[in-house]
Design an enzyme around this catalytic site. Structure first.
Site, PDB file in Angstrom:
ATOM      1  N   LYS A  35       0.833  -1.208   0.000  1.00 43.93           N
ATOM      2  CA  LYS A  35       0.000   0.000   0.000  1.00 43.93           C
ATOM      3  C   LYS A  35       0.867   1.256   0.000  1.00 43.93           C
ATOM      4  O   LYS A  35       0.623   2.184  -0.783  1.00 43.93           O
ATOM      5  CB  LYS A  35      -0.906   0.000   1.238  1.00 43.93           C
ATOM      6  N   ASN A  36       1.868   1.301   0.871  1.00 46.97           N
ATOM      7  CA  ASN A  36       2.602   2.562   1.014  1.00 46.97           C
ATOM      8  C   ASN A  36       3.547   2.835  -0.158  1.00 46.97           C
ATOM      9  O   ASN A  36       4.032   3.956  -0.306  1.00 46.97           O
ATOM     10  CB  ASN A  36       3.320   2.623   2.371  1.00 46.97           C
ATOM     11  N   CYS A  88      -4.974   8.545   8.659  1.00 47.71           N
ATOM     12  CA  CYS A  88      -5.170   8.063  10.025  1.00 47.71           C
ATOM     13  C   CYS A  88      -4.776   9.142  11.027  1.00 47.71           C
ATOM     14  O   CYS A  88      -3.769   9.823  10.855  1.00 47.71           O
ATOM     15  CB  CYS A  88      -4.306   6.830  10.264  1.00 47.71           C
ATOM     16  N   ARG A 139       0.770  15.166  12.754  1.00 54.63           N
ATOM     17  CA  ARG A 139       1.584  14.624  11.646  1.00 54.63           C
ATOM     18  C   ARG A 139       1.963  15.780  10.732  1.00 54.63           C
ATOM     19  O   ARG A 139       1.410  15.956   9.652  1.00 54.63           O
ATOM     20  CB  ARG A 139       0.806  13.537  10.895  1.00 54.63           C
ATOM     21  N   GLN A 196       8.889  19.071   6.934  1.00 54.41           N
ATOM     22  CA  GLN A 196      10.099  18.623   6.236  1.00 54.41           C
ATOM     23  C   GLN A 196       9.877  18.546   4.723  1.00 54.41           C
ATOM     24  O   GLN A 196      10.785  18.781   3.937  1.00 54.41           O
ATOM     25  CB  GLN A 196      10.580  17.273   6.776  1.00 54.41           C
ATOM     26  N   ASP A 227       3.875   0.646  12.171  1.00 57.70           N
ATOM     27  CA  ASP A 227       2.610   0.127  11.631  1.00 57.70           C
ATOM     28  C   ASP A 227       2.273  -1.263  12.172  1.00 57.70           C
ATOM     29  O   ASP A 227       1.143  -1.724  12.011  1.00 57.70           O
ATOM     30  CB  ASP A 227       2.661   0.090  10.095  1.00 57.70           C
ATOM     31  N   ARG A 249      -9.082   0.676   3.632  1.00 59.89           N
ATOM     32  CA  ARG A 249      -8.085   1.548   2.996  1.00 59.89           C
ATOM     33  C   ARG A 249      -6.794   0.791   2.728  1.00 59.89           C
ATOM     34  O   ARG A 249      -6.025   1.193   1.850  1.00 59.89           O
ATOM     35  CB  ARG A 249      -7.766   2.743   3.918  1.00 59.89           C
TER      36      ARG A 249
HETATM   37  N1  EPU Z   1       7.309  14.185  10.671  1.00 60.75           N
HETATM   38  C1  EPU Z   1       7.580  15.504  10.940  1.00 60.75           C
HETATM   39  N2  EPU Z   1       7.631  16.384   9.899  1.00 60.75           N
HETATM   40  C2  EPU Z   1       7.426  15.998   8.619  1.00 60.75           C
HETATM   41  C3  EPU Z   1       7.155  14.650   8.352  1.00 60.75           C
HETATM   42  C4  EPU Z   1       7.107  13.759   9.401  1.00 60.75           C
HETATM   43  O1  EPU Z   1       7.760  15.886  12.075  1.00 60.75           O
HETATM   44  O2  EPU Z   1       7.480  16.842   7.708  1.00 60.75           O
HETATM   45  C5  EPU Z   1       7.239  13.208  11.773  1.00 60.75           C
HETATM   46  C6  EPU Z   1       5.861  12.620  11.924  1.00 60.75           C
HETATM   47  O3  EPU Z   1       5.026  13.423  12.713  1.00 60.75           O
HETATM   48  C7  EPU Z   1       6.141  11.285  12.551  1.00 60.75           C
HETATM   49  C8  EPU Z   1       7.479  10.901  11.923  1.00 60.75           C
HETATM   50  O4  EPU Z   1       8.062  12.107  11.459  1.00 60.75           O
HETATM   51  O5  EPU Z   1       6.328  11.419  13.921  1.00 60.75           O
HETATM   52  C9  EPU Z   1       7.388   9.904  10.798  1.00 60.75           C
HETATM   53  O6  EPU Z   1       6.551  10.409   9.796  1.00 60.75           O
HETATM   54  P1  EPU Z   1       6.712   9.991   8.268  1.00 60.75           P
HETATM   55  O7  EPU Z   1       6.728  11.225   7.450  1.00 60.75           O
HETATM   56  O8  EPU Z   1       7.800   8.997   8.103  1.00 60.75           O
HETATM   57  O9  EPU Z   1       5.358   9.273   8.046  1.00 60.75           O
HETATM   58  P2  EPU Z   1       4.492   9.341   6.780  1.00 60.75           P
HETATM   59  O10 EPU Z   1       5.358   9.381   5.564  1.00 60.75           O
HETATM   60  O11 EPU Z   1       3.447  10.357   6.925  1.00 60.75           O
HETATM   61  C10 EPU Z   1       4.507   6.774   6.320  1.00 60.75           C
HETATM   62  C11 EPU Z   1       3.445   5.729   6.173  1.00 60.75           C
HETATM   63  C12 EPU Z   1       2.844   5.435   7.538  1.00 60.75           C
HETATM   64  C13 EPU Z   1       3.952   4.979   8.481  1.00 60.75           C
HETATM   65  C14 EPU Z   1       5.068   6.025   8.532  1.00 60.75           C
HETATM   66  C15 EPU Z   1       6.250   5.602   9.368  1.00 60.75           C
HETATM   67  C16 EPU Z   1       2.588   6.219   3.980  1.00 60.75           C
HETATM   68  C17 EPU Z   1       1.488   6.731   3.159  1.00 60.75           C
HETATM   69  N3  EPU Z   1       2.409   6.247   5.295  1.00 60.75           N
HETATM   70  O12 EPU Z   1       3.832   7.910   6.835  1.00 60.75           O
HETATM   71  O13 EPU Z   1       1.956   4.363   7.336  1.00 60.75           O
HETATM   72  O14 EPU Z   1       3.422   4.791   9.766  1.00 60.75           O
HETATM   73  O15 EPU Z   1       5.526   6.317   7.199  1.00 60.75           O
HETATM   74  O16 EPU Z   1       6.794   4.438   8.864  1.00 60.75           O
HETATM   75  O17 EPU Z   1       3.586   5.755   3.470  1.00 60.75           O
HETATM   76  C18 EPU Z   1       0.082   3.019   7.751  1.00 60.75           C
HETATM   77  O18 EPU Z   1       0.400   2.377   6.748  1.00 60.75           O
HETATM   78  O19 EPU Z   1      -0.807   2.653   8.562  1.00 60.75           O
HETATM   79  C19 EPU Z   1       0.768   4.285   8.018  1.00 60.75           C
HETATM   80  C20 EPU Z   1       0.297   5.190   8.859  1.00 60.75           C
END
Ligand code: EPU
Length: 428
Positions: free
Chosen positions: A22-23, A116, A121, A125, A304, A396
């Protein structure tokens, strides 16, 4: 509205085939618009996030042919239409439209993403990266507007290791002029998958999967064909279900290297796991040991899988401590598990799980995708019937969940909610 009914206590046995990640899918579909000609993506998971993104691409002029696990995106007529509202709010990954549209058109307007609710979030960055490449970024009425005259390669150090920011900056940088270096990049396998697609389209990317990614900008990206990697989180979810209820379960279509941290933790608990080239055989143990777990960026233990493994730990002897260092509010499943008889305390970022307890069926609600998966596993383990609402979250991200579980011997089915139940669910 529907609920998932799970009659617990049935042992799982047999084999399950893991779908595409999915991701990865949610980043690859937006990436496809960056090409000048058709991009075919195979091994797509059949989940609602993929449907939503396909519709989003159609909204901006792409022609999308989607048949089961294959999709071809014809991006020739895509226009840089602003997407401040509507479907973009349905999933967090719609933020990848920012990088893809900025990279292709040097402008984008995308509503702040949904997805979610796991606590704050931020996407600071991502924005830091877009600005470093030369974009002017403004937040206007809840939508992010990105505008650039030129995009120029830059050296970008991520203050937080972020999957989303790493991928989004790659998308924006592949057509920028000159060299971009992303330092402190995330290393998740999905990042490598996106880099592989972009490279097949003609991009020049080195180092994806390490913490320094180097990109040399190119003028054009062309069509290609790509097959998505297996979903390591879906695989991990079935590994945990098998550890909870399995006699002998074969998990097919996996990359065992992507599953090292969950494999190690399950083995520490006493679960027997044999790894093959692209499959795992799991045999559980009558006595499971308690373990401590800390979620970390890849290759550490995936956040996850934190919610699903918390459930398994209720059947381990002794106290386990699970700490989520990535999200500080990913414990919404705990209240539901307590209703099922679990003995869990949340203190700050940690859950303290006292086992062994026998879960009892109850009416519970999935607050997010992985909480939903956790409750399904709890239902499989529990005595009696568990009724799970909030299925839109589960749909989802998990392809054909009931069919896969039924094939393993579980007793699960969907029922339509009565109007009274619907009203109750909506009122929270
Ligand atoms: N963060 C920041 N600033 C940013 C981006 C992230 O502070 O600009 C923080 C977030 O708040 C969090 C951490 O960094 O504490 C990690 O966030 P990340 O950006 O890595 O998460 P994401 O890209 O939004 C993806 C997956 C998530 C998974 C995370 C961590 C997708 C669409 N989502 O989210 O997947 O938990 O990486 O591995 O790829 C799921 O599949 O259920 C899911 C939530």
């Amino acid at each position: 509205m529907q609920k998932l009914m799970v009659k617990g206590g049935y042992p799982l046995t047999g084999r399950v085939h893991i779908s595409g990640a999915k991701n990865s899918a949610v980043a690859l579909i937006p990436a496809a618009i960056m090409a000048d000609s058709a991009v075919s993506i195979d091994n797509l998971p059949q989940i609602s996030d993929v449907e939503t993104l396909a519709s989003l691409l159609e909204d901006i002029g792409a022609k999308v042919s989607h048949d089961g696990t294959s999709m071809t995106v014809h991006p020739q007529h895509v226009i840089p239409m602003p997407l401040p509202n509507g479907r973009v709010k349905k999933l967090r990954a719609s933020y990848y439209m920012m990088g893809a549209m900025l990279g292709k058109f040097k402008r984008a307007a995308i509503g702040l993403p949904g997805g979610c609710n796991l606590g704050p979030r931020p996407i600071d960055q991502h924005i830091k990266g877009f600005e470093a490449l030369g974009a002017k970024v403004t937040n206007e009425h809840g939508a992010i507007y990105l505008r650039a005259d030129r995009l120029r390669g830059a050296r970008i150090y991520l203050d937080v290791v972020s999957v989303g920011a790493t991928i989004n900056i790659m998308l924006a940088a592949v057509k920028a002029e000159g060299r971009t270096i992303i330092e402190n990049a995330a290393k998740e396998p999905e990042i490598i998958d996106v880099a592989t697609l972009l490279s097949s389209m003609g991009a020049n990317i080195k180092g994806a999967g390490t913490n320094v990614i180097r990109i040399e900008g190119v003028d054009k990206l062309h069509g290609c064909a790509h097959s998505i990697i297996p979903d390591r989180i879906e695989a991990g979810t079935y590994m945990i279900a098998a550890a909870a209820m399995g006699q002998e379960v074969l998990i097919n279509n996996v990359i065992p290297d992507h599953l090292e941290s969950i494999t190690a933790k399950l083995r520490e608990m006493g679960v027997e796991i044999e790894t093959g080239d692209d499959q795992l055989r799991i045999r559980t143990s009558p006595v499971l040991n308690s373990v401590d777990i800390k979620t970390l960026v890849h290759p550490g233990f995936a956040t996850d899988l934190q919610q699903p493994i918390t459930v398994l730990l209720t059947s381990a002897q002794g106290t386990s401590i699970v700490t989520d260092t990535i999200y500080n509010a990913r414990f919404k499943h705990v209240d539901e598990l307590r209703r099922m008889g679990a003995d869990i305390k949340v203190e700050g970022r940690s859950a303290l799980i006292n086992g062994k307890t026998r879960l009892q069926g109850a009416k519970v609600k999935a607050s997010d995708l992985r909480a939903g998966a956790a409750l399904v596993i709890a239902g499989l383990m529990a005595e009696g019937i568990t009724e799970i609402t909030g299925l839109e979250h589960i749909d989802r991200g998990y392809e054909h969940l009931e069919e896969k579980l039924i094939a393993l011997g579980a007793n699960v089915w969907r029922e339509t909610l009565t109007p009274e139940e619907t009203a109750q669910v909506k009122s929270g």
